[in-house]
Enzyme design. Structure first.
Site, short mmCIF file in Angstrom:
data_model
loop_
_atom_site.label_atom_id
_atom_site.label_comp_id
_atom_site.label_asym_id
_atom_site.label_seq_id
_atom_site.Cartn_x
_atom_site.Cartn_y
_atom_site.Cartn_z
N ASP A 185 -8.25 46.70 54.77
CA ASP A 185 -6.99 47.43 54.88
C ASP A 185 -7.16 48.61 55.83
O ASP A 185 -8.12 49.38 55.71
CB ASP A 185 -6.55 47.95 53.51
CG ASP A 185 -5.25 48.73 53.58
OD1 ASP A 185 -4.18 48.10 53.48
OD2 ASP A 185 -5.30 49.96 53.75
N LEU B 273 -9.44 54.89 43.31
CA LEU B 273 -10.45 55.71 42.64
C LEU B 273 -10.09 57.20 42.67
O LEU B 273 -10.94 58.06 42.48
CB LEU B 273 -11.82 55.48 43.27
CG LEU B 273 -12.39 54.07 43.07
CD1 LEU B 273 -13.67 53.87 43.87
CD2 LEU B 273 -12.62 53.77 41.60
N GLY C 94 -16.65 59.33 38.78
CA GLY C 94 -17.40 60.18 37.86
C GLY C 94 -18.22 61.25 38.54
O GLY C 94 -18.94 62.00 37.88
N GLY D 187 -11.98 59.61 44.69
CA GLY D 187 -13.36 59.72 44.23
C GLY D 187 -13.52 60.24 42.82
O GLY D 187 -14.60 60.14 42.24
N HIS E 265 4.61 51.53 56.52
CA HIS E 265 3.70 52.48 55.86
C HIS E 265 4.45 53.45 54.94
O HIS E 265 4.04 53.68 53.80
CB HIS E 265 2.91 53.24 56.93
CG HIS E 265 1.67 53.87 56.44
ND1 HIS E 265 0.69 54.35 57.28
CD2 HIS E 265 1.21 54.14 55.19
CE1 HIS E 265 -0.30 54.86 56.58
NE2 HIS E 265 -0.01 54.75 55.31
N TYR F 124 -4.73 55.77 61.14
CA TYR F 124 -6.08 56.18 60.73
C TYR F 124 -6.95 56.35 61.97
O TYR F 124 -7.08 55.44 62.77
CB TYR F 124 -6.72 55.14 59.82
CG TYR F 124 -6.03 54.86 58.52
CD1 TYR F 124 -5.05 55.71 58.00
CD2 TYR F 124 -6.34 53.71 57.79
CE1 TYR F 124 -4.43 55.44 56.80
CE2 TYR F 124 -5.73 53.44 56.58
CZ TYR F 124 -4.77 54.29 56.09
OH TYR F 124 -4.14 54.01 54.91
N SER G 119 4.81 49.82 51.86
CA SER G 119 3.92 50.81 51.25
C SER G 119 4.71 52.08 50.98
O SER G 119 5.50 52.51 51.83
CB SER G 119 2.75 51.10 52.20
OG SER G 119 1.93 52.13 51.72
#
Length: 317
Positions: free
Chosen positions: A46, A209, A216, A212, A121, A51, A151
């Site tokens: 992706d 995630l 964890g 980040g 987008h 970007y 998106s």
């Protein structure tokens, strides 16, 4: 493998995010990450034309350029590439002319004959939606793209897009890319998933995630000393409620010999309509957790436990 909506795209159930390529991962590091992902069974990449325009010295298109150079060098078989239009500094918005010009620029950077999955987008309120839908339809008809996706669209605008597609006779979208993870659930589950289920759209969530946090690694709101540019975005979730989610992920992951990140991705994959969460990696060492998250199967009780601990958290919206 998982199918994207009603398309002919059958992909590995995790998409490698290309937002770091040309930003926090240079060309060599990006090539190594892509090599490791494909060697481990991955085949879904992706990116977006924008970007990574935000990085000093960049102009946008850096990620697509690196992916294109990697494709030309490695010539992998059956790799699916998704990219997006509307945010590149030179191709802002979703007017018909802009979509065509941006798609052609993406094709040149990627070095492919057609884009497998092409996203709008962000919604563009300044352009009539019918103009945008028609433009995407013409790209399919002309062979520049194979499948359409959206998106960051609301449920209402997705419905409107589909209504226009049916009325003017162009292909419907096959996928939706929302911001969705264990600490950002409510809007997606209340509004986007019902529309996806109704129209056989697959979810390909980004921020899987939570910048980040759901690895964890960030258990404090204090980002002093953190070298990652994402540390601030991750640390904002380090509330009491957020840390309860991390503790539960760790407990469940330990039962499977899996990491917190892998367990978080496995929860996301278990949600209705989700086909392939997007997760990025700056280094080869991060790839095994992503691949494991695409293969880990949680029990119904484990999914329910994560549902309970993350339900209506203050950071969710």
């Amino acid at each position: 493998m998982t199918r994207i909506g009603n398309s002919d795209l059958s992909v590995f159930p995790l998409s490698l995010g290309g937002n770091v390529f040309g930003w926090t991962a240079d060309r060599d590091a990006s090539f190594a990450v892509l090599d490791a992902f494909v060697a481990g069974g991955g085949d879904f990449i992706d990116t977006a034309d924008a970007y990574s325009a935000w990085a000093p010295g960049n102009q946008g298109g850096e990620s697509e350029t690196i992916i294109g150079e990697w494709l030309a060098s490695r010539k992998p078989s059956d790799v699916v590439v998704a990219t997006k239009v509307s945010q590149h500094p030179d191709f802002q918005g979703l007017s018909s002319s802009n979509i065509r010009a941006a798609a052609e620029a993406s094709l040149r950077r990627l070095g492919v004959d057609a884009i497998d999955l092409y996203y709008a987008h962000f919604d563009d309120a300044s352009t009539p939606l019918e103009e945008t839908v028609e433009a995407f339809g013409r790209l399919v008809a002309d062979g520049l793209i194979r499948n359409i996706a959206v998106s960051n669209y609301t449920a209402e605008r997705i419905r409107e897009w589909i209504d226009i597609s049916d009325r003017i006779g162009v292909p419907r979208p096959v996928a939706v890319q929302p911001h969705y993870n264990l600490v950002h659930r409510n809007d997606v589950e209340e509004n986007i998933i019902p529309v996806a289920q109704e129209f056989d759209l697959s979810l390909v969530p980004y921020y899987s995630l939570a910048s980040g946090f759901l690895t964890g690694k960030y258990r404090s709101a204090d980002v002093d000393g953190q070298s990652s540019p994402r540390a601030g975005g991750a640390a904002k979730y380090a509330t009491e409620a957020g840390l309860r989610i991390i503790d539960t992920l760790e407990e469940i992951g330990d039962a499977h010999g899996a990491s917190i990140a892998s367990t978080s991705l496995a929860w996301l994959r278990a949600q209705p309509a989700v086909a392939a969460p997007i997760a990025s990696a700056r280094t080869v060492e991060q790839i095994p957790d992503l691949l494991a998250g695409a293969r880990l199967e949680l029990t119904d009780d484990e999914v329910a436990a994560l549902d309970r601990v993350s339900e209506w958290t203050p950071s969710a919206s």
